[in-house]
Design a protein around this motif. Structure first.
Motif, PDB file in Angstrom:
ATOM      1  N   TYR A  26       0.839  -1.186   0.000  1.00  0.00           N
ATOM      2  CA  TYR A  26       0.000   0.000   0.000  1.00  0.00           C
ATOM      3  C   TYR A  26       0.877   1.239   0.000  1.00  0.00           C
ATOM      4  CZ  TYR A  26      -3.338  -3.484   1.520  1.00  0.00           C
ATOM      5  OH  TYR A  26      -4.105  -4.609   1.601  1.00  0.00           O
ATOM      6  N   LEU A  27       0.285   2.357  -0.387  1.00  0.00           N
ATOM      7  CA  LEU A  27       1.008   3.617  -0.429  1.00  0.00           C
ATOM      8  C   LEU A  27       0.096   4.723   0.087  1.00  0.00           C
ATOM      9  CD1 LEU A  27       3.595   5.076  -1.969  1.00  0.00           C
ATOM     10  CD2 LEU A  27       1.704   5.912  -3.330  1.00  0.00           C
ATOM     11  N   LEU A  28       0.664   5.609   0.890  1.00  0.00           N
ATOM     12  CA  LEU A  28      -0.030   6.813   1.345  1.00  0.00           C
ATOM     13  C   LEU A  28       0.692   8.013   0.784  1.00  0.00           C
ATOM     14  CD1 LEU A  28      -0.395   6.213   5.184  1.00  0.00           C
ATOM     15  CD2 LEU A  28      -2.131   5.890   3.456  1.00  0.00           C
ATOM     16  N   ASN A  29      -0.041   8.929   0.182  1.00  0.00           N
ATOM     17  CA  ASN A  29       0.520  10.233  -0.140  1.00  0.00           C
ATOM     18  C   ASN A  29       0.306  11.071   1.099  1.00  0.00           C
ATOM     19  OD1 ASN A  29       1.251   9.622  -2.748  1.00  0.00           O
ATOM     20  ND2 ASN A  29      -0.759  10.121  -3.543  1.00  0.00           N
ATOM     21  N   THR A  45       3.054  -3.312   8.249  1.00  0.00           N
ATOM     22  CA  THR A  45       4.443  -3.762   8.380  1.00  0.00           C
ATOM     23  C   THR A  45       5.270  -3.250   7.208  1.00  0.00           C
ATOM     24  OG1 THR A  45       3.933  -5.819   7.212  1.00  0.00           O
ATOM     25  CG2 THR A  45       3.766  -5.859   9.623  1.00  0.00           C
ATOM     26  N   GLU A  46       6.568  -3.448   7.301  1.00  0.00           N
ATOM     27  CA  GLU A  46       7.522  -3.089   6.247  1.00  0.00           C
ATOM     28  C   GLU A  46       7.339  -1.638   5.782  1.00  0.00           C
ATOM     29  OE1 GLU A  46       7.761  -6.062   3.120  1.00  0.00           O
ATOM     30  OE2 GLU A  46       6.969  -7.552   4.522  1.00  0.00           O
ATOM     31  N   LEU A  47       7.337  -0.707   6.717  1.00  0.00           N
ATOM     32  CA  LEU A  47       7.142   0.708   6.406  1.00  0.00           C
ATOM     33  C   LEU A  47       8.379   1.297   5.734  1.00  0.00           C
ATOM     34  CD1 LEU A  47       5.036   0.122   8.710  1.00  0.00           C
ATOM     35  CD2 LEU A  47       5.168   2.538   9.140  1.00  0.00           C
ATOM     36  N   ARG A  48       8.151   2.082   4.681  1.00  0.00           N
ATOM     37  CA  ARG A  48       9.212   2.787   3.977  1.00  0.00           C
ATOM     38  C   ARG A  48       8.729   4.211   3.726  1.00  0.00           C
ATOM     39  NH1 ARG A  48       7.919  -1.765   2.422  1.00  0.00           N
ATOM     40  NH2 ARG A  48       6.752  -1.204   0.571  1.00  0.00           N
ATOM     41  N   VAL A  49       9.529   5.181   4.124  1.00  0.00           N
ATOM     42  CA  VAL A  49       9.172   6.589   3.967  1.00  0.00           C
ATOM     43  C   VAL A  49      10.081   7.209   2.927  1.00  0.00           C
ATOM     44  CG1 VAL A  49       8.981   8.815   5.145  1.00  0.00           C
ATOM     45  CG2 VAL A  49       8.478   6.705   6.389  1.00  0.00           C
ATOM     46  N   LYS A  53       5.743  10.097   0.645  1.00  0.00           N
ATOM     47  CA  LYS A  53       4.998   8.851   0.498  1.00  0.00           C
ATOM     48  C   LYS A  53       5.418   7.885   1.591  1.00  0.00           C
ATOM     49  CE  LYS A  53       4.870   9.156  -4.524  1.00  0.00           C
ATOM     50  NZ  LYS A  53       5.260   8.504  -5.774  1.00  0.00           N
ATOM     51  N   ILE A  54       4.463   7.103   2.039  1.00  0.00           N
ATOM     52  CA  ILE A  54       4.756   6.028   2.977  1.00  0.00           C
ATOM     53  C   ILE A  54       4.219   4.750   2.365  1.00  0.00           C
ATOM     54  CG2 ILE A  54       4.392   5.084   5.278  1.00  0.00           C
ATOM     55  CD1 ILE A  54       3.946   7.928   6.277  1.00  0.00           C
TER      56      ILE A  54
END
Length: 181
Positions: A26-29, A45-49, A53-54
């Motif tokens: 998934y992606l958050l703007n 899980t597996e968060l990337r910033v 975007k996250i």
């Protein structure tokens, strides 16, 4: 927002039996970074910033919780595919290779929105048209139909082209989450 005990499910043409959809990306703007803590709180899980975007992973229950509980994110998007494209043909073939039939039913509307920055393909209306045509061709071949009524709920396809790298997403939120009040 506390997790619900009821099982929430996302429409999926391939997995309508009620079983969990595979772990999705998934992606958050976002403008702020504190959404990261909200995502951890709901079980992502597996968060990337990176660059506003996250990205995170989770099952369909995490998707439902994200759409219900995130208070400052713009939208929750499913990341479908990322590929390089500097010609309209590469854009068409890349979009056509995405497994859209997993999420878009034979009667769903599928509008296309997107943007392009610092890319060879800079005409957004032309790119929208190519993305729509590729989606139609993919779905025509999977459903064996020549015409789509698009009479059921919309499943919005979103694309971004940044420095000739195309990212294709599905909007799961509808109107922006930050506009809920």
């Amino acid at each position: 927002c506390s997790p619900t005990r009821r099982r929430l499910s996302l429409y999926s043409n391939s997995y309508s039996s009620g079983s969990l959809i595979f772990n999705l990306e998934y992606l958050l703007n976002t403008i702020f970074v504190f959404e990261k803590y909200e995502i951890q709180k709901i079980g992502g899980t597996e968060l990337r910033v990176s660059n506003g975007k996250i990205s995170f992973s989770g099952d369909e229950n995490i998707l439902a919780r994200a759409n219900l509980c995130l208070s400052t994110a713009e939208r929750v998007l499913i990341e479908l595919i990322e590929f390089k494209a500097s010609t309209f043909e590469e854009l068409f073939q890349g979009v056509k290779s995405a497994e859209l039939e997993r999420y878009i039913g034979e009667k769903n509307a599928f509008p296309v929105k997107g943007y392009s920055l610092n890319s060879t393909l800079h005409s957004v209306p032309d790119c929208q048209s190519i993305v729509k045509k590729a989606a139609v061709e993919r779905l025509k071949s999977k459903y064996g139909v020549n015409w789509f009524d698009e009479t059921e709920a919309p499943v919005q396809i979103r694309f971004s082209i940044l420095k000739d790298v195309v990212s294709l997403y599905l909007n799961t939120s509808g109107v922006g989450l930050h506009k809920r009040g």
